[in-house]
Design an enzyme around this catalytic site. Structure first.
Site, PDB file in Angstrom:
ATOM      1  N   ARG A 107      -9.107   0.905   7.938  1.00 36.32           N
ATOM      2  CA  ARG A 107      -8.997   0.089   7.982  1.00 36.32           C
ATOM      3  C   ARG A 107      -9.920  -0.954   9.106  1.00 36.32           C
ATOM      4  O   ARG A 107     -10.410  -2.311   9.276  1.00 36.32           O
ATOM      5  CB  ARG A 107      -7.884  -0.193   8.991  1.00 36.32           C
ATOM      6  CG  ARG A 107      -6.196  -0.732   7.992  1.00 36.32           C
ATOM      7  CD  ARG A 107      -5.309  -0.499   9.784  1.00 36.32           C
ATOM      8  NE  ARG A 107      -3.995  -1.936   8.774  1.00 36.32           N
ATOM      9  CZ  ARG A 107      -2.930  -0.564   8.236  1.00 36.32           C
ATOM     10  NH1 ARG A 107      -2.984   0.167   8.156  1.00 36.32           N
ATOM     11  NH2 ARG A 107      -2.202  -1.324   8.255  1.00 36.32           N
ATOM     12  N   LYS A 120       0.937  -1.282  -0.169  1.00 33.69           N
ATOM     13  CA  LYS A 120      -0.315   0.388   0.242  1.00 33.69           C
ATOM     14  C   LYS A 120       0.625   1.417  -0.304  1.00 33.69           C
ATOM     15  O   LYS A 120       0.588   2.019  -0.903  1.00 33.69           O
ATOM     16  CB  LYS A 120      -0.924  -0.331   1.025  1.00 33.69           C
ATOM     17  CG  LYS A 120      -1.828  -1.166   1.761  1.00 33.69           C
ATOM     18  CD  LYS A 120      -2.309  -0.942   2.546  1.00 33.69           C
ATOM     19  CE  LYS A 120      -2.280  -1.428   3.777  1.00 33.69           C
ATOM     20  NZ  LYS A 120      -1.555  -2.882   4.158  1.00 33.69           N
ATOM     21  N   ARG A 128      11.870  -1.901  11.527  1.00 29.68           N
ATOM     22  CA  ARG A 128      10.333  -1.225  11.597  1.00 29.68           C
ATOM     23  C   ARG A 128       9.467  -1.923  13.346  1.00 29.68           C
ATOM     24  O   ARG A 128       9.775  -2.824  13.753  1.00 29.68           O
ATOM     25  CB  ARG A 128       9.488  -0.641  11.663  1.00 29.68           C
ATOM     26  CG  ARG A 128       8.485  -0.156  10.695  1.00 29.68           C
ATOM     27  CD  ARG A 128       7.945   0.379   9.654  1.00 29.68           C
ATOM     28  NE  ARG A 128       6.633  -0.576   9.595  1.00 29.68           N
ATOM     29  CZ  ARG A 128       5.307  -0.080   9.726  1.00 29.68           C
ATOM     30  NH1 ARG A 128       5.296   0.474   7.874  1.00 29.68           N
ATOM     31  NH2 ARG A 128       4.445  -0.679   8.884  1.00 29.68           N
ATOM     32  N   ARG A 150      12.048  -6.522   5.283  1.00 34.44           N
ATOM     33  CA  ARG A 150      11.987  -5.035   6.027  1.00 34.44           C
ATOM     34  C   ARG A 150      12.484  -4.659   7.062  1.00 34.44           C
ATOM     35  O   ARG A 150      13.476  -3.940   7.539  1.00 34.44           O
ATOM     36  CB  ARG A 150      10.637  -4.185   5.170  1.00 34.44           C
ATOM     37  CG  ARG A 150      10.891  -2.962   5.925  1.00 34.44           C
ATOM     38  CD  ARG A 150       9.848  -2.228   5.632  1.00 34.44           C
ATOM     39  NE  ARG A 150       8.134  -2.457   6.310  1.00 34.44           N
ATOM     40  CZ  ARG A 150       7.148  -2.248   5.867  1.00 34.44           C
ATOM     41  NH1 ARG A 150       6.601  -1.632   4.959  1.00 34.44           N
ATOM     42  NH2 ARG A 150       6.173  -2.986   7.603  1.00 34.44           N
ATOM     43  N   ARG A 173      -0.657  -8.187  13.559  1.00 37.07           N
ATOM     44  CA  ARG A 173      -1.373  -7.741  12.311  1.00 37.07           C
ATOM     45  C   ARG A 173      -1.857  -8.217  11.222  1.00 37.07           C
ATOM     46  O   ARG A 173      -3.524  -7.585  10.977  1.00 37.07           O
ATOM     47  CB  ARG A 173      -0.045  -7.213  11.552  1.00 37.07           C
ATOM     48  CG  ARG A 173       0.445  -5.963  12.577  1.00 37.07           C
ATOM     49  CD  ARG A 173       2.239  -5.268  12.031  1.00 37.07           C
ATOM     50  NE  ARG A 173       2.096  -5.664  10.836  1.00 37.07           N
ATOM     51  CZ  ARG A 173       3.481  -4.691  10.032  1.00 37.07           C
ATOM     52  NH1 ARG A 173       3.760  -5.506  10.542  1.00 37.07           N
ATOM     53  NH2 ARG A 173       3.440  -4.739   8.743  1.00 37.07           N
TER      54      ARG A 173
END
Ligand code: B4P
Length: 188
Positions: free
Chosen positions: A89, A14, A134, A128, A145
């Site tokens: 969301r 996204k 992160r 990532r 998630r």
């Protein structure tokens, strides 16, 4: 105004595709994930409230996120449309967005749902994690998630399907390939 909602599970691309739509198609871009991470990094009262929630992989409360979205939307001027990245969301957020846009005589033109296999998504997020570290890209938070996505976010696709606005796009392949599919599907 050509407003597009970019939708998909964690890691679907996204944020990546929104950046392309911003630079190549000249659309404004609002990412609630980026906005919330900026609050956390700046140590604002809001950031202090949401930091631990985000790191755990849970969704931030609707009231807080809707407030963030509203102020970002009001500060965007001179764009021919907006890409909403990571928002809505929940169905409550989708309803709030419809109301906000209706008060401006605007509406969502399409919801683009990026479809990617779960194994590939996990691979992307762990990659990532190595590159950026992160806080929510740990195996435990990634699992949370996905649970949140299944329970609270997937119903948002039905919400837009009911409005005949849902467009499914294959999110695998190169970033450029996915971008061209989005352009073809939406005409932006
Ligand atoms: P987000 O920041 O929205 O994060 P995301 O869903 O993990 O990422 P996205 O799908 O944008 O993936 P990306 O392009 O980065 O949300 C983070 C958190 O913020 C949430 O968990 C929640 O706590 C909070 N939050 C945000 N919005 C909220 C809301 N509305 N309500 C409540 N809480 C909210 O891509 C991922 C990786 O894949 C990148 O490394 C990228 O380089 C790579 N990639 C992308 N496209 C690729 C491709 N085609 N091929 C290979 N790799 C690719």
């Amino acid at each position: 105004m050509s407003h597009i909602v970019l939708f998909g599970p964690p890691g679907a691309g996204k944020g990546t595709q929104s950046a392309m739509l911003k630079t190549e198609a000249g659309l404004g871009h609002i990412s609630t994930g980026d906005a919330l991470r900026a609050e956390v990094a700046a140590g604002t009262p809001l950031g202090k409230e949401v930091g631990a929630v985000m790191a755990s992989g849970a969704l931030v409360s609707d009231d807080l996120v809707i407030g963030v979205l509203k102020s970002r939307l009001e500060s965007l001027n001179g764009v021919k449309g907006v890409v909403f990245d990571g928002f809505p969301r929940t169905v409550a957020q989708a309803q709030a967005l419809d109301q906000m846009l209706a008060s401006r005589n605007e509406s969502v033109a399409a919801m683009v749902s990026l479809v990617v296999d779960k194994e590939e998504l996990i691979e992307r997020l762990l990659k990532r994690a190595e590159a950026e570290g992160r806080a929510d890209d740990t195996r435990e938070s990634i699992a949370k998630r996905f649970d949140e996505y299944q329970a609270k976010t997937l119903p948002v696709a039905d919400y837009y399907r009911g409005q005949n606005k849902l467009v499914e796009v294959n999110g695998s392949g190169s970033v450029e390939e996915v971008f061209q599919r989005i352009r073809q599907a939406t005409g932006v």
